[in-house]
Enzyme design. Sequence first.
Site, short mmCIF file in Angstrom:
data_model
loop_
_atom_site.label_atom_id
_atom_site.label_comp_id
_atom_site.label_asym_id
_atom_site.label_seq_id
_atom_site.Cartn_x
_atom_site.Cartn_y
_atom_site.Cartn_z
N ILE A 1 7.54 9.90 -4.69
CA ILE A 1 8.47 9.85 -3.57
C ILE A 1 8.78 8.41 -3.20
O ILE A 1 9.93 8.06 -2.93
CB ILE A 1 7.92 10.67 -2.38
CG1 ILE A 1 7.87 12.14 -2.80
CG2 ILE A 1 8.75 10.46 -1.13
CD1 ILE A 1 7.13 13.05 -1.87
N ASP A 2 7.78 7.54 -3.20
CA ASP A 2 8.02 6.12 -2.91
C ASP A 2 8.99 5.51 -3.92
O ASP A 2 9.80 4.67 -3.57
CB ASP A 2 6.72 5.33 -2.95
CG ASP A 2 5.94 5.44 -1.64
OD1 ASP A 2 6.52 5.86 -0.64
OD2 ASP A 2 4.75 5.10 -1.66
N LEU A 3 8.85 5.93 -5.17
CA LEU A 3 9.72 5.36 -6.21
C LEU A 3 11.06 6.05 -6.24
O LEU A 3 12.02 5.53 -6.75
CB LEU A 3 9.04 5.44 -7.57
CG LEU A 3 7.73 4.68 -7.69
CD1 LEU A 3 7.10 4.94 -9.04
CD2 LEU A 3 7.94 3.20 -7.48
N ASP B 1 3.27 8.75 0.63
CA ASP B 1 3.62 9.53 -0.54
C ASP B 1 2.74 10.77 -0.70
O ASP B 1 3.28 11.87 -0.87
CB ASP B 1 3.58 8.63 -1.78
CG ASP B 1 4.32 9.23 -2.94
OD1 ASP B 1 3.75 10.12 -3.62
OD2 ASP B 1 5.47 8.83 -3.18
#
Length: 167
Positions: free
Chosen positions: A165-167, A137
């Site tokens: 970004i991960d979420l 991320d």
Amino acid sequence: MKRRTVLSLEQALSLPYATSRMVQLGWRVIRVEAPAGDPNRHIGMDVGAGADCRAYFVGPNVGKEAITIDLTKAEGRRVLGAIVEALEVDVFCCNTLPGRYERLGIDPGALQGLRPSLVWAGISAMGPAHPDTPGYDPALQAMLGFMDLTGPEDGPPMLCGLPLIDL
């Protein structure tokens, strides 16, 4: 209607978060962990789940089952295949580098050969065009220019506090 079964070779946050949504839908999600475990087990405060299950890990993994399998060994790959068949797994997910799929025995051809109706889903930062390039991320926030949008207007680029970004 048959309850869906998901087998997920997951680590970090992007895929654990995605499969947590599947748990919320009532699906059975089984995490496949390497013998070394998931480093996220040790991040954050102790939430009473044990020394190796801290806040950052527990949140996206509530309601999941887990099994440890060494997919670098032939026996581990055989066990994974037996699970796919015996549990009639509906979905296989992974967020490891695409360059590792065949060596770990998790490539779509191998798993769909055991269960043709299997839905195979992989998440990687750069996709199959860059099979050996990891993405995290913070690095992706920098590469995509997101860090230029955060922090003081006259200051240097700054990491967003959330793993956006991960979420």
